[in-house]
Design an enzyme around this catalytic site. Sequence first.
Site, PDB file in Angstrom:
ATOM      1  N   HIS A  49       0.822  -1.226   0.000  1.00  0.00           N
ATOM      2  CA  HIS A  49       0.000   0.000   0.000  1.00  0.00           C
ATOM      3  C   HIS A  49       0.854   1.275   0.000  1.00  0.00           C
ATOM      4  CE1 HIS A  49      -3.574  -2.340   0.421  1.00  0.00           C
ATOM      5  NE2 HIS A  49      -3.223  -2.830   1.594  1.00  0.00           N
ATOM      6  N   HIS A  75      -6.058  -7.473  -0.692  1.00  0.00           N
ATOM      7  CA  HIS A  75      -6.259  -6.043  -0.956  1.00  0.00           C
ATOM      8  C   HIS A  75      -5.452  -5.593  -2.169  1.00  0.00           C
ATOM      9  CE1 HIS A  75      -6.822  -6.636   3.468  1.00  0.00           C
ATOM     10  NE2 HIS A  75      -7.884  -5.867   3.249  1.00  0.00           N
ATOM     11  N   ASP A 102      -2.235 -10.647  -2.590  1.00  0.00           N
ATOM     12  CA  ASP A 102      -2.887 -10.219  -1.351  1.00  0.00           C
ATOM     13  C   ASP A 102      -4.370  -9.921  -1.631  1.00  0.00           C
ATOM     14  OD1 ASP A 102      -1.915  -8.771   1.530  1.00  0.00           O
ATOM     15  OD2 ASP A 102      -3.731  -7.889   0.656  1.00  0.00           O
ATOM     16  N   ASP A 132      -4.255 -13.165   3.190  1.00  0.00           N
ATOM     17  CA  ASP A 132      -5.547 -12.732   3.741  1.00  0.00           C
ATOM     18  C   ASP A 132      -6.716 -13.095   2.819  1.00  0.00           C
ATOM     19  OD1 ASP A 132      -4.481 -10.853   1.991  1.00  0.00           O
ATOM     20  OD2 ASP A 132      -4.638  -9.166   3.384  1.00  0.00           O
TER      21      ASP A 132
HETATM   22  C1  OKP Z   1      -3.156  -4.389   4.570  1.00  0.00           C
HETATM   23  B1  OKP Z   1      -2.687  -5.495   3.614  1.00  0.00           B
HETATM   24  C2  OKP Z   1     -11.319  -3.593   7.814  1.00  0.00           C
HETATM   25  C3  OKP Z   1     -10.440  -2.368   7.630  1.00  0.00           C
HETATM   26  C4  OKP Z   1      -9.093  -2.759   7.120  1.00  0.00           C
HETATM   27  C5  OKP Z   1      -6.882  -1.812   6.594  1.00  0.00           C
HETATM   28  C6  OKP Z   1      -6.534  -2.973   5.769  1.00  0.00           C
HETATM   29  C7  OKP Z   1      -5.068  -3.037   5.474  1.00  0.00           C
HETATM   30  C8  OKP Z   1      -4.631  -4.271   4.745  1.00  0.00           C
HETATM   31  N1  OKP Z   1     -12.652  -3.226   8.181  1.00  0.00           N
HETATM   32  N2  OKP Z   1      -8.268  -1.637   6.923  1.00  0.00           N
HETATM   33  O1  OKP Z   1      -3.070  -5.354   2.272  1.00  0.00           O
HETATM   34  O2  OKP Z   1      -3.000  -6.834   4.021  1.00  0.00           O
HETATM   35 ZN    ZN Z   2      -4.125  -7.418   2.474  1.00  0.00          ZN
END
Ligand code: OKP
Ligand code: ZN
Length: 343
Positions: A160, A198, A196, A285
């Site tokens: 990120h 995200h 990932d 994740d």
């Molecule tokens: C970091 B990585 C959930 C909110 C999550 C941040 C997520 C960060 C992910 N309600 N907010 O990409 O694993």
């Molecule tokens: Zn993630």
Amino acid sequence: MLTFHDHRTQNRRSTSELAGGELIAPLECPERVDMIADRIREVGLGDIRGATMHGLEPIAAVHDPAYIDFIENAWADWRAAGYTGEAIATVWPTRRTRSDFVPQNIDGKLGYYALAAETAIEAGTWEAARASVDIALTALDHVQTTGEAAFGLCRPPGHHAAFDQYGGYCFFNNAAIAAQAAREAGASRVAILDVDYHHGNGTQQIFYDRDDVLFVSLHCDPVHEFPHYLGRPDERGAGAGEGYNRNHALPPGTDYTTWVAELEAAMSGIDDYDPDLVIVSLGVDTFEGDPIGSFKLVSDDFTDYGRRLAGMKRPTLFLMEGGYAVAEIGINAVNVLAGFDRG
Ligand code: OKP
Ligand code: ZN
């Protein structure tokens, strides 16, 4: 497969993540790497070696030097302002204000450089973020000198983190720094495959206008999920980079059958690109038990896709990103690596 790690990563021990209007114990915790290292030893994946220092130059090849200075000094500046909690951004430049100057005040600086408020800066952040980069670059050295795959057990994660922004638990973009270092060491083309859950908004942004680093990401559609404002399939790169950014955005609740079909499509695009190096941004994740993910992968699926990744037959650098089901993170991450080794 060899793993590279450095205990300085464990100096990041944030106590506060802003989530659901509360300060909770951060999901991105030191125990994540303990579980992965334990599992590596349990299954005999291979040795865990230390990282060597690579200095600031490779970081400055990807990130704004003023941003690097900010990360170094943010905690001291925050303390000097008299604050006693951890440093959390509360105010931002937005669509209706200016972002063409960096405020001198620490609250202003935090918002200028933060892309989200969940991630607090604390005493160990700078050292851990630098160690995470050193891990990635040491693992890259191993891939380059031996041609073997390697695993950088990075923490904090990186995908990120953009040119001059931190957030989503990330400070320096380990995968982007490694890709740039590989280019400077002579690789003609580098592909980054981000699995990932995200979207890797930072990695995308850093290479968006370039054709020498292909960014391919499989993730939950940002219309439904963090990082919310980047990661849609129509973002295909700009200028010379047009066509070299590929977002496979999947719906919430995606199962392995759908996910792995997208992975195969992503890998075929990488094969056409013919990279000298593939960097896998390895977030686990996507696991069905992840507390913040919605995908439905089970532990055996990680072994299966690790084996498929080996089918690319390219020099491969795995770098740890997300994964927050701490009890299963070791099993899932190591399943990918062991599947790759068996593939
Ligand atoms: C970091 B990585 C959930 C909110 C999550 C941040 C997520 C960060 C992910 N309600 N907010 O990409 O694993
Ligand atoms: Zn993630």
